[in-house]
Design a protein around this motif. Structure first.
Motif, PDB file in Angstrom:
ATOM      1  N   TRP A  48       7.077   3.042  19.704  1.00 58.36           N
ATOM      2  CA  TRP A  48       7.717   3.512  18.672  1.00 58.36           C
ATOM      3  C   TRP A  48       7.110   4.652  18.162  1.00 58.36           C
ATOM      4  O   TRP A  48       7.736   5.975  17.750  1.00 58.36           O
ATOM      5  CB  TRP A  48       8.392   2.591  17.754  1.00 58.36           C
ATOM      6  N   SER A  49       5.832   4.774  17.784  1.00 63.57           N
ATOM      7  CA  SER A  49       4.968   5.462  17.093  1.00 63.57           C
ATOM      8  C   SER A  49       4.779   6.829  18.107  1.00 63.57           C
ATOM      9  O   SER A  49       4.634   7.742  17.316  1.00 63.57           O
ATOM     10  CB  SER A  49       3.561   5.049  16.871  1.00 63.57           C
ATOM     11  N   ILE A  50       4.963   6.841  19.197  1.00 66.37           N
ATOM     12  CA  ILE A  50       4.954   7.904  19.958  1.00 66.37           C
ATOM     13  C   ILE A  50       5.965   8.934  19.357  1.00 66.37           C
ATOM     14  O   ILE A  50       5.557  10.224  19.461  1.00 66.37           O
ATOM     15  CB  ILE A  50       5.094   7.677  21.470  1.00 66.37           C
ATOM     16  N   LEU A  51       7.010   8.715  19.314  1.00 68.09           N
ATOM     17  CA  LEU A  51       8.071   9.462  18.739  1.00 68.09           C
ATOM     18  C   LEU A  51       8.373   9.418  17.340  1.00 68.09           C
ATOM     19  O   LEU A  51       8.298  10.508  16.695  1.00 68.09           O
ATOM     20  CB  LEU A  51       9.479   9.118  19.515  1.00 68.09           C
ATOM     21  N   LEU A 251       4.834   1.372   9.951  1.00 65.25           N
ATOM     22  CA  LEU A 251       4.605   2.160   8.715  1.00 65.25           C
ATOM     23  C   LEU A 251       3.348   1.519   7.847  1.00 65.25           C
ATOM     24  O   LEU A 251       2.757   2.128   7.232  1.00 65.25           O
ATOM     25  CB  LEU A 251       5.800   2.239   7.647  1.00 65.25           C
ATOM     26  N   ILE A 252       3.478   0.147   7.890  1.00 66.54           N
ATOM     27  CA  ILE A 252       2.470  -0.556   7.444  1.00 66.54           C
ATOM     28  C   ILE A 252       1.207  -0.344   7.898  1.00 66.54           C
ATOM     29  O   ILE A 252       0.277  -0.504   7.253  1.00 66.54           O
ATOM     30  CB  ILE A 252       2.722  -2.167   7.599  1.00 66.54           C
ATOM     31  N   PRO A 261      -0.100   1.237  14.408  1.00 67.84           N
ATOM     32  CA  PRO A 261       1.001   0.209  15.023  1.00 67.84           C
ATOM     33  C   PRO A 261       0.383  -1.266  15.391  1.00 67.84           C
ATOM     34  O   PRO A 261       0.714  -2.353  15.158  1.00 67.84           O
ATOM     35  CB  PRO A 261       1.675   0.802  16.009  1.00 67.84           C
ATOM     36  N   ILE A 262      -0.887  -1.257  15.855  1.00 69.55           N
ATOM     37  CA  ILE A 262      -1.370  -2.373  16.357  1.00 69.55           C
ATOM     38  C   ILE A 262      -1.965  -3.124  15.276  1.00 69.55           C
ATOM     39  O   ILE A 262      -1.463  -4.492  15.077  1.00 69.55           O
ATOM     40  CB  ILE A 262      -2.793  -2.114  17.282  1.00 69.55           C
ATOM     41  N   ILE A 263      -2.589  -2.478  14.093  1.00 69.78           N
ATOM     42  CA  ILE A 263      -2.865  -3.545  13.115  1.00 69.78           C
ATOM     43  C   ILE A 263      -1.720  -3.925  12.323  1.00 69.78           C
ATOM     44  O   ILE A 263      -1.615  -5.128  12.115  1.00 69.78           O
ATOM     45  CB  ILE A 263      -3.760  -2.347  12.237  1.00 69.78           C
ATOM     46  N   GLY A 264      -0.695  -2.921  12.060  1.00 67.17           N
ATOM     47  CA  GLY A 264       0.760  -3.410  11.364  1.00 67.17           C
ATOM     48  C   GLY A 264       1.391  -4.403  12.247  1.00 67.17           C
ATOM     49  O   GLY A 264       1.759  -5.577  11.587  1.00 67.17           O
ATOM     50  N   ALA A 265       1.414  -4.651  13.504  1.00 71.99           N
ATOM     51  CA  ALA A 265       2.154  -5.581  14.200  1.00 71.99           C
ATOM     52  C   ALA A 265       1.408  -6.890  14.424  1.00 71.99           C
ATOM     53  O   ALA A 265       1.935  -7.993  14.097  1.00 71.99           O
ATOM     54  CB  ALA A 265       2.424  -5.000  15.839  1.00 71.99           C
ATOM     55  N   PHE A 295       3.459  -1.465   0.891  1.00 76.60           N
ATOM     56  CA  PHE A 295       2.782  -0.628   1.409  1.00 76.60           C
ATOM     57  C   PHE A 295       3.185   0.831   1.471  1.00 76.60           C
ATOM     58  O   PHE A 295       2.602   1.807   1.083  1.00 76.60           O
ATOM     59  CB  PHE A 295       2.536  -0.718   2.845  1.00 76.60           C
ATOM     60  N   VAL A 296       4.501   1.257   1.084  1.00 72.07           N
ATOM     61  CA  VAL A 296       5.219   2.310   0.738  1.00 72.07           C
ATOM     62  C   VAL A 296       5.004   2.770  -0.392  1.00 72.07           C
ATOM     63  O   VAL A 296       4.673   3.988  -0.630  1.00 72.07           O
ATOM     64  CB  VAL A 296       7.048   2.338   1.014  1.00 72.07           C
ATOM     65  N   VAL A 297       4.852   2.111  -1.455  1.00 71.20           N
ATOM     66  CA  VAL A 297       4.498   2.326  -2.747  1.00 71.20           C
ATOM     67  C   VAL A 297       2.990   2.529  -3.000  1.00 71.20           C
ATOM     68  O   VAL A 297       2.433   3.620  -3.649  1.00 71.20           O
ATOM     69  CB  VAL A 297       4.922   1.391  -3.883  1.00 71.20           C
ATOM     70  N   GLY A 298       2.068   1.339  -2.677  1.00 75.50           N
ATOM     71  CA  GLY A 298       0.677   1.413  -2.784  1.00 75.50           C
ATOM     72  C   GLY A 298      -0.161   2.252  -1.585  1.00 75.50           C
ATOM     73  O   GLY A 298      -1.151   2.744  -2.184  1.00 75.50           O
ATOM     74  N   ALA A 299       0.528   2.234  -0.482  1.00 73.64           N
ATOM     75  CA  ALA A 299      -0.377   2.725   0.756  1.00 73.64           C
ATOM     76  C   ALA A 299       0.440   3.559   1.552  1.00 73.64           C
ATOM     77  O   ALA A 299       1.025   3.114   2.715  1.00 73.64           O
ATOM     78  CB  ALA A 299      -1.283   1.914   1.329  1.00 73.64           C
ATOM     79  N   PRO A 300       1.166   4.690   1.094  1.00 72.46           N
ATOM     80  CA  PRO A 300       2.373   5.380   2.154  1.00 72.46           C
ATOM     81  C   PRO A 300       1.797   5.672   3.464  1.00 72.46           C
ATOM     82  O   PRO A 300       2.506   5.922   4.345  1.00 72.46           O
ATOM     83  CB  PRO A 300       2.640   6.532   1.289  1.00 72.46           C
TER      84      PRO A 300
END
Length: 319
Positions: A48-51, A251-252, A261-265, A295-300
């Motif tokens: 997903w992150s590629i696009l 996003l996370i 994406p690896i870390i978030g997944a 994460f959106v608020v604290g680490a966008p």
């Protein structure tokens, strides 16, 4: 750069070797069932992150590509009795064609208009499959697994290893794109598409390429799911939760780097599997929402962005 590439491939080989050893020494089948889901989440988030990450085009069509991968596998088994590698390759080829078609039709759209178009794609394809009786239609279809291939003792163990191979492939492609002229071009159009075009960046060509590669990988990741569940139905295969969860994982973790994406997944996927076993799978959506807001608020910029920020502050002596 070459040294980093060698280190990456050494790490990938060690990872695959560890997965293979795990299939030979662990008797309990549950780790393979749960591990398959986590690896699938990693591969989808990276694809997903590629696009969505590099190019900045937020794609809610993950469910469409994943579901098409599932049903490409169902069709190949039902019609030809094709083995798993052929199912995956077929799914990847169809995903590439879907990505190209989606790109040609929608990539001139921007922002929310592109995102809405990808949601519409999911609905259209799900409706089509629901009315396609050859692959089970709305009622779904049962899939019979073939005999397991040595050295694996069960088919789930083999699928676990196959998904690990797909993870390595997806990460290798994502990493190459980030470090190549393709990644630099995608970053330029994400920052300012008009300015990128004015400086000679082939923005439309790059967006089409990103869409093709991302779609191909997501379909390939979905292909083994039919054999994993031994059942496929449109409601599950095209569930929009795949789109939302994949976006949240990226996003996370952070979309600007291939490792994000690896870390978030891993973080979100492991948490969801633990909650499913200990509490209830219904809690997953609540945890997903809370983590995403946090994460959106604290680490966008995600975990990777937060780590970079902390390192920069440390160098400047602020911490």
């Amino acid at each position: 750069m070459k040294r980093n590439g060698v280190a990456f491939w050494i790490g990938a080989i060690i990872f695959l070797a560890a997965v293979l050893v795990m299939t030979q020494v662990v008797d309990n089948q549950y780790p393979f069932f749960a591990g398959y889901v986590i690896l699938q989440s990693i591969a989808l988030a990276v694809a997903w992150s590629i696009l969505g990450g590099y190019a900045g085009y937020v794609n809610f069509g993950t469910s469409a590509f994943y579901g098409v991968g599932v049903y490409a596998s169902v069709f190949m088994v039902t019609a030809f009795g094709a083995p798993l590698p052929v199912q995956i390759l077929t799914g990847a080829a169809i995903g590439a064609l879907m990505g190209l078609a989606l790109g040609l039709l929608t990539l001139r759209m921007q922002g929310i208009f592109f995102s809405i178009a990808t949601i519409a794609l999911t609905i259209v394809i799900e409706t089509t499959v629901t009315n396609w009786r050859y692959v089970g239609g709305a009622a779904g279809i049962q899939i019979q697994r073939p005999a397991v291939t040595p050295p694996f003792d069960s088919y789930v163990q083999m699928l676990f290893f196959v998904q690990a191979v797909l993870v390595v492939l997806a990460v290798a492609i994502s990493r190459y794109i980030q470090n190549s002229w393709i990644g630099r071009g995608l970053q330029a159009l994400r920052d300012d598409e008009l300015a990128a075009e004015c400086t000679g960046v082939p923005t439309l060509r790059l967006k089409l390429l990103a869409c093709v590669i991302s779609g191909s990988l997501m379909c390939a990741v979905g292909a083994p799911a039919a054999m994993y569940l031994q059942y496929a139905d449109p409601g599950s295969a095209f569930n929009l939760n795949y789109s939302v969860t994949t976006l949240a994982m990226s996003l996370i973790g952070g979309t600007a780097h291939w490792a994000g994406p690896i870390i978030g997944a891993i973080l979100l996927g492991t948490t969801q599997q633990v909650l499913t076993v200990t509490i209830s799978s219904e809690v997953n959506l609540l945890v997903l929402g809370l983590m995403l807001v946090l994460f959106v608020v604290g680490a966008p910029e995600g975990i990777v962005g937060l780590i970079k920020k902390l390192r920069a502050n440390r160098k400047e002596g602020k911490i």
